[in-house]
Design a protein around this motif. Structure first.
Motif, PDB file in Angstrom:
ATOM      1  N   GLY A  26       0.801  -1.221   0.000  1.00  0.00           N
ATOM      2  CA  GLY A  26       0.000   0.000   0.000  1.00  0.00           C
ATOM      3  C   GLY A  26       0.832   1.268   0.000  1.00  0.00           C
ATOM      4  N   GLU A  27       2.060   1.191   0.502  1.00  0.00           N
ATOM      5  CA  GLU A  27       2.934   2.363   0.507  1.00  0.00           C
ATOM      6  C   GLU A  27       3.523   2.613  -0.877  1.00  0.00           C
ATOM      7  OE1 GLU A  27       5.799   2.237   3.650  1.00  0.00           O
ATOM      8  OE2 GLU A  27       4.300   1.527   5.079  1.00  0.00           O
ATOM      9  N   PHE A  28       3.398   1.618  -1.745  1.00  0.00           N
ATOM     10  CA  PHE A  28       3.720   1.826  -3.157  1.00  0.00           C
ATOM     11  C   PHE A  28       2.476   2.225  -3.938  1.00  0.00           C
ATOM     12  CE2 PHE A  28       3.288  -0.424  -7.280  1.00  0.00           C
ATOM     13  CZ  PHE A  28       3.998   0.489  -8.058  1.00  0.00           C
ATOM     14  N   THR A  29       1.382   1.451  -3.790  1.00  0.00           N
ATOM     15  CA  THR A  29       0.210   1.684  -4.639  1.00  0.00           C
ATOM     16  C   THR A  29      -0.496   3.002  -4.328  1.00  0.00           C
ATOM     17  OG1 THR A  29      -1.195   0.372  -3.147  1.00  0.00           O
ATOM     18  CG2 THR A  29      -0.184  -0.778  -5.014  1.00  0.00           C
ATOM     19  N   ASP A  30      -0.637   3.356  -3.056  1.00  0.00           N
ATOM     20  CA  ASP A  30      -1.338   4.605  -2.721  1.00  0.00           C
ATOM     21  C   ASP A  30      -0.649   5.812  -3.367  1.00  0.00           C
ATOM     22  OD1 ASP A  30      -3.030   3.007  -1.272  1.00  0.00           O
ATOM     23  OD2 ASP A  30      -2.684   3.969   0.662  1.00  0.00           O
ATOM     24  N   PRO A  31       0.670   5.992  -3.173  1.00  0.00           N
ATOM     25  CA  PRO A  31       1.343   7.124  -3.832  1.00  0.00           C
ATOM     26  C   PRO A  31       1.375   6.980  -5.356  1.00  0.00           C
ATOM     27  CG  PRO A  31       2.641   6.317  -1.991  1.00  0.00           C
ATOM     28  CD  PRO A  31       1.569   5.307  -2.241  1.00  0.00           C
ATOM     29  N   TYR A  32       1.583   5.761  -5.830  1.00  0.00           N
ATOM     30  CA  TYR A  32       1.683   5.535  -7.281  1.00  0.00           C
ATOM     31  C   TYR A  32       0.449   6.096  -7.990  1.00  0.00           C
ATOM     32  CZ  TYR A  32       1.972   2.988 -11.727  1.00  0.00           C
ATOM     33  OH  TYR A  32       2.009   2.650 -13.062  1.00  0.00           O
ATOM     34  N   TYR A  33      -0.722   5.778  -7.477  1.00  0.00           N
ATOM     35  CA  TYR A  33      -1.935   6.249  -8.150  1.00  0.00           C
ATOM     36  C   TYR A  33      -2.222   7.721  -7.884  1.00  0.00           C
ATOM     37  CZ  TYR A  33      -2.777   1.560  -9.797  1.00  0.00           C
ATOM     38  OH  TYR A  33      -2.641   0.365 -10.448  1.00  0.00           O
ATOM     39  N   GLU A  34      -1.737   8.261  -6.766  1.00  0.00           N
ATOM     40  CA  GLU A  34      -1.815   9.719  -6.583  1.00  0.00           C
ATOM     41  C   GLU A  34      -1.040  10.409  -7.713  1.00  0.00           C
ATOM     42  OE1 GLU A  34      -3.532  11.552  -4.549  1.00  0.00           O
ATOM     43  OE2 GLU A  34      -4.217  10.066  -3.081  1.00  0.00           O
ATOM     44  N   PHE A  35       0.151   9.888  -8.004  1.00  0.00           N
ATOM     45  CA  PHE A  35       0.980  10.479  -9.054  1.00  0.00           C
ATOM     46  C   PHE A  35       0.364  10.277 -10.440  1.00  0.00           C
ATOM     47  CE2 PHE A  35       4.643   9.259  -6.035  1.00  0.00           C
ATOM     48  CZ  PHE A  35       4.491  10.435  -5.319  1.00  0.00           C
ATOM     49  N   ILE A  36      -0.069   9.055 -10.711  1.00  0.00           N
ATOM     50  CA  ILE A  36      -0.662   8.752 -12.019  1.00  0.00           C
ATOM     51  C   ILE A  36      -1.909   9.603 -12.265  1.00  0.00           C
ATOM     52  CG2 ILE A  36      -1.848   6.952 -13.358  1.00  0.00           C
ATOM     53  CD1 ILE A  36       1.166   6.575 -13.317  1.00  0.00           C
ATOM     54  N   ASP A  37      -2.777   9.688 -11.274  1.00  0.00           N
ATOM     55  CA  ASP A  37      -4.024  10.435 -11.427  1.00  0.00           C
ATOM     56  C   ASP A  37      -3.780  11.930 -11.557  1.00  0.00           C
ATOM     57  OD1 ASP A  37      -5.349   8.046 -11.288  1.00  0.00           O
ATOM     58  OD2 ASP A  37      -6.042   8.291  -9.223  1.00  0.00           O
ATOM     59  N   ALA A  38      -2.642  12.403 -11.067  1.00  0.00           N
ATOM     60  CA  ALA A  38      -2.291  13.820 -11.193  1.00  0.00           C
ATOM     61  C   ALA A  38      -1.568  14.105 -12.516  1.00  0.00           C
ATOM     62  CB  ALA A  38      -1.419  14.254 -10.015  1.00  0.00           C
ATOM     63  N   GLY A  39      -1.393  13.062 -13.329  1.00  0.00           N
ATOM     64  CA  GLY A  39      -0.804  13.252 -14.650  1.00  0.00           C
ATOM     65  C   GLY A  39       0.700  13.120 -14.711  1.00  0.00           C
ATOM     66  N   TYR A  40       1.299  12.515 -13.677  1.00  0.00           N
ATOM     67  CA  TYR A  40       2.747  12.364 -13.655  1.00  0.00           C
ATOM     68  C   TYR A  40       3.184  11.052 -14.309  1.00  0.00           C
ATOM     69  CZ  TYR A  40       2.868  16.236 -10.372  1.00  0.00           C
ATOM     70  OH  TYR A  40       2.730  17.468  -9.798  1.00  0.00           O
ATOM     71  N   GLN A  41       4.364  11.071 -14.864  1.00  0.00           N
ATOM     72  CA  GLN A  41       4.982   9.850 -15.361  1.00  0.00           C
ATOM     73  C   GLN A  41       5.832   9.273 -14.238  1.00  0.00           C
ATOM     74  OE1 GLN A  41       6.906  10.111 -19.232  1.00  0.00           O
ATOM     75  NE2 GLN A  41       8.474   8.649 -18.588  1.00  0.00           N
ATOM     76  N   VAL A  42       5.647   7.993 -13.935  1.00  0.00           N
ATOM     77  CA  VAL A  42       6.329   7.367 -12.799  1.00  0.00           C
ATOM     78  C   VAL A  42       7.302   6.298 -13.294  1.00  0.00           C
ATOM     79  CG1 VAL A  42       6.050   6.080 -10.652  1.00  0.00           C
ATOM     80  CG2 VAL A  42       4.326   7.775 -11.320  1.00  0.00           C
ATOM     81  N   THR A  43       8.531   6.370 -12.796  1.00  0.00           N
ATOM     82  CA  THR A  43       9.545   5.354 -13.073  1.00  0.00           C
ATOM     83  C   THR A  43       9.879   4.636 -11.770  1.00  0.00           C
ATOM     84  OG1 THR A  43      10.511   6.601 -14.911  1.00  0.00           O
ATOM     85  CG2 THR A  43      11.918   4.956 -13.852  1.00  0.00           C
ATOM     86  N   LEU A  44       9.988   3.323 -11.837  1.00  0.00           N
ATOM     87  CA  LEU A  44      10.305   2.524 -10.648  1.00  0.00           C
ATOM     88  C   LEU A  44      11.728   2.006 -10.735  1.00  0.00           C
ATOM     89  CD1 LEU A  44       7.030   0.385 -10.432  1.00  0.00           C
ATOM     90  CD2 LEU A  44       7.460   2.691  -9.548  1.00  0.00           C
ATOM     91  N   ALA A  45      12.434   2.071  -9.611  1.00  0.00           N
ATOM     92  CA  ALA A  45      13.814   1.579  -9.548  1.00  0.00           C
ATOM     93  C   ALA A  45      14.025   0.867  -8.217  1.00  0.00           C
ATOM     94  CB  ALA A  45      14.813   2.724  -9.700  1.00  0.00           C
ATOM     95  N   SER A  46      15.031   0.016  -8.164  1.00  0.00           N
ATOM     96  CA  SER A  46      15.405  -0.691  -6.930  1.00  0.00           C
ATOM     97  C   SER A  46      16.875  -1.068  -7.026  1.00  0.00           C
ATOM     98  CB  SER A  46      14.541  -1.940  -6.744  1.00  0.00           C
ATOM     99  OG  SER A  46      14.740  -2.851  -7.804  1.00  0.00           O
ATOM    100  N   PRO A  47      17.527  -1.340  -5.903  1.00  0.00           N
ATOM    101  CA  PRO A  47      18.959  -1.656  -5.958  1.00  0.00           C
ATOM    102  C   PRO A  47      19.315  -2.798  -6.903  1.00  0.00           C
ATOM    103  CG  PRO A  47      18.330  -1.183  -3.702  1.00  0.00           C
ATOM    104  CD  PRO A  47      17.060  -1.213  -4.505  1.00  0.00           C
ATOM    105  N   LYS A  48      18.493  -3.836  -6.926  1.00  0.00           N
ATOM    106  CA  LYS A  48      18.800  -5.004  -7.755  1.00  0.00           C
ATOM    107  C   LYS A  48      18.039  -5.022  -9.071  1.00  0.00           C
ATOM    108  CE  LYS A  48      19.990  -8.035  -3.870  1.00  0.00           C
ATOM    109  NZ  LYS A  48      19.649  -9.299  -3.156  1.00  0.00           N
ATOM    110  N   GLY A  49      17.074  -4.118  -9.246  1.00  0.00           N
ATOM    111  CA  GLY A  49      16.247  -4.149 -10.437  1.00  0.00           C
ATOM    112  C   GLY A  49      15.272  -5.314 -10.400  1.00  0.00           C
ATOM    113  N   GLY A  50      14.444  -5.427 -11.431  1.00  0.00           N
ATOM    114  CA  GLY A  50      13.475  -6.515 -11.475  1.00  0.00           C
ATOM    115  C   GLY A  50      12.338  -6.315 -10.483  1.00  0.00           C
ATOM    116  N   ARG A  51      11.700  -7.421 -10.090  1.00  0.00           N
ATOM    117  CA  ARG A  51      10.548  -7.338  -9.199  1.00  0.00           C
ATOM    118  C   ARG A  51      10.988  -7.295  -7.742  1.00  0.00           C
ATOM    119  NH1 ARG A  51       6.411  -9.660  -6.217  1.00  0.00           N
ATOM    120  NH2 ARG A  51       4.311  -9.015  -6.891  1.00  0.00           N
ATOM    121  N   PRO A  52      10.645  -6.236  -7.023  1.00  0.00           N
ATOM    122  CA  PRO A  52      10.995  -6.161  -5.605  1.00  0.00           C
ATOM    123  C   PRO A  52      10.167  -7.168  -4.802  1.00  0.00           C
ATOM    124  CG  PRO A  52      10.424  -3.994  -6.489  1.00  0.00           C
ATOM    125  CD  PRO A  52       9.981  -5.005  -7.486  1.00  0.00           C
ATOM    126  N   PRO A  53      10.686  -7.622  -3.661  1.00  0.00           N
ATOM    127  CA  PRO A  53       9.886  -8.471  -2.783  1.00  0.00           C
ATOM    128  C   PRO A  53       8.761  -7.651  -2.158  1.00  0.00           C
ATOM    129  CG  PRO A  53      11.907  -7.835  -1.687  1.00  0.00           C
ATOM    130  CD  PRO A  53      12.012  -7.327  -3.099  1.00  0.00           C
TER     131      PRO A  53
END
Length: 232
Positions: A26-53
């Motif tokens: 929820g700490e990813f999805t709640d902000p993610y959709y706040e950004f998307i709905d406000a018209g922002y382009q969102v890029t996701l990154a992590s230290p190892k790349g790929g799918r985070p746990p």
């Protein structure tokens, strides 16, 4: 179009237990959709790349948010989450702000990740906002490692010692985040009652206390970007 970078943990292990951690969904999805709905382009990154746990507890029914349900039906978002970019390939110049979700993972990897620490300082030095929620503010420790004294006097919020004890994980972490941040001289502010939403702003730094704070931190970040755009 404004671009926001979200940096997620790649760490899943806990100490003294077989239980797993990772991103609190929820700490990813709640902000993610706040950004998307406000018209922002969102890029996701992590230290190892790929799918985070993902922290399994965050997928239990009592913790599922409306944004979680939306994510489960959003193939594009799930594909982006499964293919995060490797953090050391990210440049702050390409983004207008950065957001760090929590889950316990960041207190292990992002707190020590040199690339993350440099990235945070690059954003702030360029006058760009940095936001983090729950255990996400652990990433600020890596900035402290790059620039000793960075955290001294900073007013921030983060998952509290009381909350760590109440969720029963204080014995499964290498340190208590609130205590560690205070050891570096930060003033950690929290809600009077555990698990209530709480957000702090200190200059370009926006931080939130817990999962309920994730959406409000994202909204505060959007407000700050809008003010910057208007030259306020």
């Amino acid at each position: 179009m404004k671009k926001i970078l979200m940096v997620l943990t790649s760490h899943s292990g806990m100490e003294n237990t077989d239980g797993k951690t990772g991103v609190w969904l929820g700490e990813f999805t709640d902000p993610y959709y706040e950004f998307i709905d406000a018209g922002y382009q969102v890029t996701l990154a992590s230290p190892k790349g790929g799918r985070p746990p993902v922290d399994p507890m965050s997928e239990l029914t009592e913790h599922v948010t409306g944004a979680n349900r939306r994510y489960n039906d959003d193939e594009a978002a799930k594909a982006a989450f499964s293919h995060t970019q490797v953090l050391d390939q990210i440049r702050s110049d390409d983004y207008d702000a950065v957001f760090y979700p929590g889950g316990h993972g960041p207190i292990w990897d992002l707190a020590k990740d040199n690339n993350s620490g440099i990235l945070i300082l690059d954003f702030l030095d360029a006058g760009k906002p940095v936001a983090a929620v729950c255990h996400g503010p652990a990433a600020l420790i890596s900035a402290e490692m790059q620039r000793p004294g960075f955290l001294k006097g900073k007013i921030i919020s983060a998952f509290s010692n009381a909350e760590e004890t109440l969720v029963g994980r204080s014995g499964n972490v290498p340190y208590l985040l609130q205590t560690r941040l205070e050891e570096f001289g930060a003033a950690v502010k929290t809600a009077l009652v555990p698990f209530l939403s709480h957000v702090e702003k200190d200059g370009l730094l926006i931080t939130g206390q817990n999962p309920l704070s994730a959406g409000p931190v994202a909204k505060a970040l959007i407000d700050m970007l809008n003010q910057t755009e208007k030259g306020e």
